[in-house]
Design a protein around this motif. Sequence first.
Motif, PDB file in Angstrom:
ATOM      1  N   ARG A  21      39.054  -7.912  -9.881  1.00  0.00           N
ATOM      2  CA  ARG A  21      39.516  -9.269 -10.180  1.00  0.00           C
ATOM      3  C   ARG A  21      38.431 -10.080 -10.873  1.00  0.00           C
ATOM      4  O   ARG A  21      38.716 -10.878 -11.771  1.00  0.00           O
ATOM      5  CB  ARG A  21      39.988  -9.984  -8.905  1.00  0.00           C
ATOM      6  CG  ARG A  21      41.180  -9.353  -8.250  1.00  0.00           C
ATOM      7  CD  ARG A  21      42.356  -9.211  -9.208  1.00  0.00           C
ATOM      8  NE  ARG A  21      43.336  -8.281  -8.700  1.00  0.00           N
ATOM      9  CZ  ARG A  21      43.653  -7.121  -9.250  1.00  0.00           C
ATOM     10  NH1 ARG A  21      43.078  -6.739 -10.363  1.00  0.00           N
ATOM     11  NH2 ARG A  21      44.553  -6.320  -8.720  1.00  0.00           N
ATOM     12  N   ALA A  22      37.182  -9.903 -10.468  1.00  0.00           N
ATOM     13  CA  ALA A  22      36.078 -10.615 -11.123  1.00  0.00           C
ATOM     14  C   ALA A  22      35.962 -10.185 -12.585  1.00  0.00           C
ATOM     15  O   ALA A  22      35.779 -11.019 -13.476  1.00  0.00           O
ATOM     16  CB  ALA A  22      34.772 -10.361 -10.385  1.00  0.00           C
ATOM     17  N   ARG A  27      36.223 -11.124 -18.317  1.00  0.00           N
ATOM     18  CA  ARG A  27      36.339 -10.454 -19.616  1.00  0.00           C
ATOM     19  C   ARG A  27      37.079 -11.284 -20.655  1.00  0.00           C
ATOM     20  O   ARG A  27      37.054 -10.950 -21.825  1.00  0.00           O
ATOM     21  CB  ARG A  27      37.002  -9.099 -19.459  1.00  0.00           C
ATOM     22  CG  ARG A  27      38.491  -9.168 -19.246  1.00  0.00           C
ATOM     23  CD  ARG A  27      39.109  -7.821 -19.211  1.00  0.00           C
ATOM     24  NE  ARG A  27      40.516  -7.971 -18.863  1.00  0.00           N
ATOM     25  CZ  ARG A  27      41.311  -6.978 -18.648  1.00  0.00           C
ATOM     26  NH1 ARG A  27      40.850  -5.756 -18.724  1.00  0.00           N
ATOM     27  NH2 ARG A  27      42.562  -7.183 -18.340  1.00  0.00           N
ATOM     28  N   THR A  28      37.736 -12.349 -20.248  1.00  0.00           N
ATOM     29  CA  THR A  28      38.506 -13.135 -21.200  1.00  0.00           C
ATOM     30  C   THR A  28      37.610 -13.840 -22.209  1.00  0.00           C
ATOM     31  O   THR A  28      37.872 -13.789 -23.399  1.00  0.00           O
ATOM     32  CB  THR A  28      39.392 -14.164 -20.479  1.00  0.00           C
ATOM     33  OG1 THR A  28      38.579 -14.976 -19.639  1.00  0.00           O
ATOM     34  CG2 THR A  28      40.460 -13.480 -19.658  1.00  0.00           C
ATOM     35  N   LEU A  33      31.287 -13.775 -24.838  1.00  0.00           N
ATOM     36  CA  LEU A  33      30.414 -14.820 -25.361  1.00  0.00           C
ATOM     37  C   LEU A  33      28.954 -14.529 -25.011  1.00  0.00           C
ATOM     38  O   LEU A  33      28.068 -14.592 -25.869  1.00  0.00           O
ATOM     39  CB  LEU A  33      30.823 -16.183 -24.811  1.00  0.00           C
ATOM     40  CG  LEU A  33      29.956 -17.361 -25.244  1.00  0.00           C
ATOM     41  CD1 LEU A  33      30.115 -17.591 -26.744  1.00  0.00           C
ATOM     42  CD2 LEU A  33      30.320 -18.605 -24.478  1.00  0.00           C
ATOM     43  N   THR A  34      28.708 -14.189 -23.767  1.00  0.00           N
ATOM     44  CA  THR A  34      27.344 -13.889 -23.338  1.00  0.00           C
ATOM     45  C   THR A  34      26.788 -12.699 -24.099  1.00  0.00           C
ATOM     46  O   THR A  34      25.641 -12.721 -24.559  1.00  0.00           O
ATOM     47  CB  THR A  34      27.323 -13.589 -21.831  1.00  0.00           C
ATOM     48  OG1 THR A  34      27.868 -14.710 -21.141  1.00  0.00           O
ATOM     49  CG2 THR A  34      25.920 -13.323 -21.328  1.00  0.00           C
ATOM     50  N   GLN A  81      34.210   1.099 -17.477  1.00  0.00           N
ATOM     51  CA  GLN A  81      34.427   2.314 -16.688  1.00  0.00           C
ATOM     52  C   GLN A  81      34.521   1.982 -15.200  1.00  0.00           C
ATOM     53  O   GLN A  81      35.365   2.531 -14.489  1.00  0.00           O
ATOM     54  CB  GLN A  81      33.289   3.320 -16.937  1.00  0.00           C
ATOM     55  CG  GLN A  81      33.483   4.632 -16.214  1.00  0.00           C
ATOM     56  CD  GLN A  81      34.753   5.347 -16.652  1.00  0.00           C
ATOM     57  OE1 GLN A  81      35.027   5.448 -17.835  1.00  0.00           O
ATOM     58  NE2 GLN A  81      35.515   5.834 -15.701  1.00  0.00           N
ATOM     59  N   LEU A  82      33.683   1.071 -14.725  1.00  0.00           N
ATOM     60  CA  LEU A  82      33.746   0.644 -13.329  1.00  0.00           C
ATOM     61  C   LEU A  82      35.087  -0.012 -13.030  1.00  0.00           C
ATOM     62  O   LEU A  82      35.680   0.230 -11.976  1.00  0.00           O
ATOM     63  CB  LEU A  82      32.597  -0.323 -13.018  1.00  0.00           C
ATOM     64  CG  LEU A  82      32.511  -0.850 -11.596  1.00  0.00           C
ATOM     65  CD1 LEU A  82      32.247   0.288 -10.616  1.00  0.00           C
ATOM     66  CD2 LEU A  82      31.425  -1.901 -11.495  1.00  0.00           C
ATOM     67  N   TYR A  83      35.584  -0.805 -13.953  1.00  0.00           N
ATOM     68  CA  TYR A  83      36.889  -1.455 -13.797  1.00  0.00           C
ATOM     69  C   TYR A  83      37.996  -0.400 -13.697  1.00  0.00           C
ATOM     70  O   TYR A  83      38.869  -0.481 -12.837  1.00  0.00           O
ATOM     71  CB  TYR A  83      37.134  -2.394 -14.973  1.00  0.00           C
ATOM     72  CG  TYR A  83      38.481  -3.057 -14.982  1.00  0.00           C
ATOM     73  CD1 TYR A  83      38.848  -3.965 -13.998  1.00  0.00           C
ATOM     74  CD2 TYR A  83      39.404  -2.786 -15.987  1.00  0.00           C
ATOM     75  CE1 TYR A  83      40.090  -4.582 -14.008  1.00  0.00           C
ATOM     76  CE2 TYR A  83      40.640  -3.402 -16.007  1.00  0.00           C
ATOM     77  CZ  TYR A  83      40.976  -4.299 -15.020  1.00  0.00           C
ATOM     78  OH  TYR A  83      42.199  -4.901 -15.030  1.00  0.00           O
ATOM     79  N   ALA A  84      37.953   0.581 -14.581  1.00  0.00           N
ATOM     80  CA  ALA A  84      38.966   1.647 -14.546  1.00  0.00           C
ATOM     81  C   ALA A  84      38.887   2.435 -13.236  1.00  0.00           C
ATOM     82  O   ALA A  84      39.921   2.768 -12.640  1.00  0.00           O
ATOM     83  CB  ALA A  84      38.792   2.575 -15.743  1.00  0.00           C
TER      84      ALA A  84
END
Length: 128
Positions: A21-22, A27-28, A33-34, A81-84
């Motif tokens: 969720r974080a 990611r939006t 930007l960073t 990859q961590l998100y997946a």
Amino acid sequence: MGEKPTREIEEKGLKAYEQARAYERMRTWRLPLTYAVAPVVPALLGVACWRMGYPALLAGGAAFSLFIAVRVCLEWKRLRQLYADNLALLAKLEAEYGDALPWVQVENHFAALEALKREMAQEKGDQG
């Protein structure tokens, strides 16, 4: 599907849920930007130093900027990859334990609240 998950499985799943969720929130625009600004700053500082008469710092700024750009690309790839992996773990746990997982219960609760809000708004629209 009727069994209750152990404490370790719940903790592992909650961590994966929070991380997923974080990542979805960040990611939006925050991460892109960073990650876009990070390599530009040393390049601009190198150009500023070159304009002040320090050409060696231009090369240093360019090299450092390239290093940061590569590092940012690798970090972005690692986060994806961590998100997946987190989504795969959550899907596996939800298939195995279903509604016994705390985050599934919370999501179901919020989905029911949203349905109730829509229903109330629809009734309000029909009356008005």
